[in-house]
Design a protein around this motif. Structure first.
Motif, PDB file in Angstrom:
ATOM      1  N   MET A 110       3.586  -2.507   0.888  1.00 43.76           N
ATOM      2  CA  MET A 110       2.606  -2.963   2.065  1.00 43.76           C
ATOM      3  C   MET A 110       1.577  -3.813   1.417  1.00 43.76           C
ATOM      4  N   ALA A 111       0.948  -3.211   0.436  1.00 49.87           N
ATOM      5  CA  ALA A 111      -0.439  -3.785  -0.148  1.00 49.87           C
ATOM      6  C   ALA A 111      -0.061  -5.035  -0.807  1.00 49.87           C
ATOM      7  N   ARG A 114       0.909  -7.672   2.052  1.00 49.56           N
ATOM      8  CA  ARG A 114      -0.555  -8.041   2.703  1.00 49.56           C
ATOM      9  C   ARG A 114      -1.272  -9.010   1.909  1.00 49.56           C
ATOM     10  N   ALA A 130      -2.985  -0.619   3.385  1.00 49.84           N
ATOM     11  CA  ALA A 130      -1.833  -0.054   3.015  1.00 49.84           C
ATOM     12  C   ALA A 130      -1.922   1.394   2.979  1.00 49.84           C
ATOM     13  N   THR A 134       0.152   4.437   5.227  1.00 49.75           N
ATOM     14  CA  THR A 134       1.150   5.182   4.535  1.00 49.75           C
ATOM     15  C   THR A 134       0.773   6.548   4.105  1.00 49.75           C
TER      16      THR A 134
END
Length: 202
Positions: A110-111, A114, A130, A134
């Protein structure tokens, strides 16, 4: 992958074997996950130490389980087989290890996504957002504080992308393909864990 990562990552997430039923090859997945650990090593940033340490320990737990029946290596040759077997055995050490490995990989995926899609966003912002979506929900107060401080220690974008191969469209496309393949595998694991409530109590 980029030239910087190419020599360290021995297997891309795109190359992990997944059966028609969505079952993921254990050895290949763990080898690909070690690439994330090596990515953090390249960055040489204290920000990633907690995640890297946790991932390394959980990879070890799953690998030890996968190798625990040398007379029949097919018994645990997929992650789903390990989870199913441990649910019957009662000792869910590898299932718990895989669960936390999955969560750490979700933070990473996710990080990075992004960061790739929001080029004006700092790495600290990408990883903090993120983390909030999470791992944060599973951590207590002290661990949340520790991770909050760690995320602020992320390197700047220029340093990060330079170390992993360059801040250019080609390198970004390769990294995004790697991240998307990882997310696809995580989606399969999320579906399987939910199907049998295999994360209950862990």
């Amino acid at each position: 992958m980029s030239k910087t990562l190419e020599g360290l990552i021995t297997r891309r997430f795109q190359d992990v074997t997944v059966s028609e039923a969505g079952h993921i090859n254990t050895a290949e997945f763990l080898e690909a996950a070690e690439g994330v650990v090596k990515l953090f090593d390249i960055l040489e940033s204290a920000a990633f130490y907690p995640v890297k340490t946790d991932m390394t320990a959980n990879i070890k737990k799953v690998r030890e389980k996968s190798l625990s029946n040398p007379s029949d290596p097919t018994v645990y040759d997929t992650l789903q087989k390990i989870i199913t077997a441990e649910a019957k055995e009662g000792d869910r050490t590898a299932t718990q290890g895989l669960l936390w490995l999955k969560r750490g990989l979700e933070l990473t995926a996710m990080a990075l996504k992004r960061s790739l899609e929001n080029q004006k966003e700092t790495l600290s912002e990408s990883f903090t957002e993120a983390y909030n979506k999470t791992l944060k929900q599973y951590h207590g107060f002290i661990v949340k504080k520790m991770f909050g401080v760690a995320m602020l220690a992320c390197p700047d974008r220029e340093t990060f992308y330079k170390k992993i191969g360059g801040d250019n469209e080609g390198a970004h496309e390769q990294l995004l393909a790697w991240v998307n393949a990882l997310q696809g595998l995580l989606n399969e694991l999320n579906i399987f864990y939910a199907s049998g409530a295999f994360d209950k109590g862990l």
